[in-house]
Motif scaffolding. Structure first.
Motif, PDB file in Angstrom:
ATOM      1  N   ALA A 178       0.826  -1.211   0.000  1.00 40.95           N
ATOM      2  CA  ALA A 178       0.000   0.000   0.000  1.00 40.95           C
ATOM      3  C   ALA A 178       0.858   1.258   0.000  1.00 40.95           C
ATOM      4  O   ALA A 178       0.556   2.226  -0.715  1.00 40.95           O
ATOM      5  N   ALA A 179       1.938   1.251   0.789  1.00 42.74           N
ATOM      6  CA  ALA A 179       2.817   2.419   0.838  1.00 42.74           C
ATOM      7  C   ALA A 179       3.487   2.648  -0.513  1.00 42.74           C
ATOM      8  O   ALA A 179       3.537   3.782  -1.018  1.00 42.74           O
ATOM      9  N   GLY A 180       3.999   1.587  -1.107  1.00 45.39           N
ATOM     10  CA  GLY A 180       4.655   1.721  -2.406  1.00 45.39           C
ATOM     11  C   GLY A 180       3.696   2.177  -3.493  1.00 45.39           C
ATOM     12  O   GLY A 180       4.051   2.998  -4.352  1.00 45.39           O
ATOM     13  N   THR A 181       2.452   1.670  -3.454  1.00 44.58           N
ATOM     14  CA  THR A 181       1.465   2.045  -4.462  1.00 44.58           C
ATOM     15  C   THR A 181       1.128   3.530  -4.385  1.00 44.58           C
ATOM     16  O   THR A 181       1.072   4.231  -5.401  1.00 44.58           O
ATOM     17  N   GLY A 184       4.088   5.545  -5.561  1.00 45.74           N
ATOM     18  CA  GLY A 184       4.208   5.452  -7.016  1.00 45.74           C
ATOM     19  C   GLY A 184       3.238   6.361  -7.735  1.00 45.74           C
ATOM     20  O   GLY A 184       3.530   6.884  -8.817  1.00 45.74           O
ATOM     21  N   LEU A 185       2.060   6.565  -7.126  1.00 45.31           N
ATOM     22  CA  LEU A 185       1.066   7.453  -7.713  1.00 45.31           C
ATOM     23  C   LEU A 185       1.444   8.914  -7.526  1.00 45.31           C
ATOM     24  O   LEU A 185       1.181   9.760  -8.394  1.00 45.31           O
ATOM     25  N   LEU A 186       2.078   9.233  -6.409  1.00 44.23           N
ATOM     26  CA  LEU A 186       2.409  10.624  -6.090  1.00 44.23           C
ATOM     27  C   LEU A 186       3.689  11.091  -6.777  1.00 44.23           C
ATOM     28  O   LEU A 186       3.798  12.260  -7.175  1.00 44.23           O
ATOM     29  N   ALA A 187       4.664  10.203  -6.888  1.00 40.50           N
ATOM     30  CA  ALA A 187       5.961  10.599  -7.448  1.00 40.50           C
ATOM     31  C   ALA A 187       5.881  10.711  -8.973  1.00 40.50           C
ATOM     32  O   ALA A 187       5.074  10.063  -9.631  1.00 40.50           O
ATOM     33  N   MET A 194      10.433   4.405  -5.796  1.00 40.89           N
ATOM     34  CA  MET A 194      11.109   3.259  -5.176  1.00 40.89           C
ATOM     35  C   MET A 194      12.002   3.720  -4.027  1.00 40.89           C
ATOM     36  O   MET A 194      12.059   3.082  -2.971  1.00 40.89           O
ATOM     37  N   GLY A 195      12.700   4.835  -4.231  1.00 38.47           N
ATOM     38  CA  GLY A 195      13.534   5.372  -3.156  1.00 38.47           C
ATOM     39  C   GLY A 195      12.713   5.793  -1.954  1.00 38.47           C
ATOM     40  O   GLY A 195      13.074   5.525  -0.796  1.00 38.47           O
ATOM     41  N   LEU A 196      11.576   6.450  -2.221  1.00 36.41           N
ATOM     42  CA  LEU A 196      10.704   6.869  -1.130  1.00 36.41           C
ATOM     43  C   LEU A 196      10.096   5.658  -0.421  1.00 36.41           C
ATOM     44  O   LEU A 196       9.955   5.649   0.805  1.00 36.41           O
ATOM     45  N   ALA A 197       9.726   4.638  -1.192  1.00 34.85           N
ATOM     46  CA  ALA A 197       9.169   3.426  -0.587  1.00 34.85           C
ATOM     47  C   ALA A 197      10.197   2.741   0.302  1.00 34.85           C
ATOM     48  O   ALA A 197       9.868   2.241   1.380  1.00 34.85           O
TER      49      ALA A 197
END
Length: 318
Positions: A178-181, A184-187, A194-197
């Motif tokens: 959920a965090a990565g998704t 991915g939508l915001l970046a 991927m770095g933020l995740a």
């Protein structure tokens, strides 16, 4: 919806295949090493060992007897970092890849709604994540059971066992997805997402490990013994390292005020300072499930909140 699901499968089948391969490898390794573990336990070498935490040696002066639990710890570590891996390599590209390449516009132009676009991809990823994490947690538990809470095995409060088994593994994996998704939508770029995740899921994992060590969410129990009566054995409890002495008024002081394990010296020191009891703080083995369900609630709740946030962002930004 069939067309949207088919496209989601086409885009994610490689990751599903990797997950399936990991499960097959983990199960094969677990079966091999668990069989060797059972052979060692049935050999009679450990028959004289105390079933609790006391170290066991081969003879009076021989080396410590230990099972080969290092591969088991590796599996526990894999389960521990699973939310990071899923968040980075599955969650971040899930919607982010289409957003970066602009291919989502072509999909939406085919009569597929934003909700369908998101639901088909996320549902498939969530189902696969649940299956992979659930099976890995189950394999760990099956492998660990013969060596659980033994001096020659692996205790319930060690990181590999506490954070690498049980329902919290599934909740953590879904949180990572959920965090990565959402990221991915915001970046604007998948690599940025991927770095933020990596940062978010890694920090959350470390924060929960810190909460375990400090007993922030699951407070320890206090065990009290009157006067110079021997303290209740630590056994398979997880000690906080906090020991002390209690006065008649209930004040608790550091154990170093009377640094004697037992005997006349301890009793004389306690009488001199007015201490009437001793105590230590620890979590009993039953708190394994308290830690498990607390982590599951925290991580599962975060996964739900992040998924809702993704849906809201999807309506406004795509």
């Amino acid at each position: 919806m069939k067309g949207s699901l088919w496209l989601a499968w086409r885009q994610q089948r490689l990751l599903v295949g990797v997950g399936a391969a990991v499960l097959v490898a983990a199960a094969a390794i677990a079966a091999y090493y668990r069989s060797a573990m059972l052979d060692a336990l049935h050999s009679g070498l450990f028959d004289h060992c105390d079933p609790g935490p006391l170290s066991c040696t081969q003879g009076d002066t021989g080396p410590l007897l230990l099972l080969d639990v290092e591969p088991l710890q590796y599996l526990g570590t894999l389960n521990l970092v699973l939310p990071v891996l899923i968040g980075v390599f599955w969650g971040a590209p899930l919607l982010g890849r289409d957003r970066e390449l602009g291919t989502h516009r072509m999909v939406l132009a085919q009569g597929v709604s934003r909700g369908q676009w998101f639901a088909s991809r996320f549902a498939l990823a969530a189902a696969a994540t649940t299956a992979v994490s659930g099976v890995l947690a189950g394999v760990f538990a099956w492998w660990w059971r013969p060596a659980a809470d033994r001096s020659y095995g692996l205790f319930w409060y060690e990181n590999a066992a506490l954070s690498g088994s049980g329902p919290r593994v599934v909740a953590a994996a879904l949180f990572g997805l959920a965090a990565g998704t959402l990221l991915g939508l915001l970046a604007r770029r998948v690599l940025s997402a991927m770095g933020l995740a990596l940062l978010v899921t890694g920090a959350t994992t470390l924060l929960l490990e810190w909460a375990h060590r400090t007993r922030l969410l699951v407070p320890p129990h206090r065990y009290v013994s009157a006067g110079g009566v021997p303290k209740e054995a630590m056994g398979d409890k997880w000690s906080t390292g906090h020991y002390g002495l209690i006065t008649a008024s209930g004040r608790r002081d550091d154990v170093l005020n009377c640094p004697y394990p037992s005997g006349a010296e301890l009793e004389a020191c306690m009488a001199r300072h007015g201490y009437v009891a001793r105590f230590y703080e620890a979590n009993p083995v039953g708190d394994y499930w308290a830690f498990q369900w607390t982590d599951t609630a925290v991580l599962g709740g975060l996964a739900v909140l992040l998924t809702v946030a993704t849906v809201l962002v999807l309506r406004r930004r795509v």
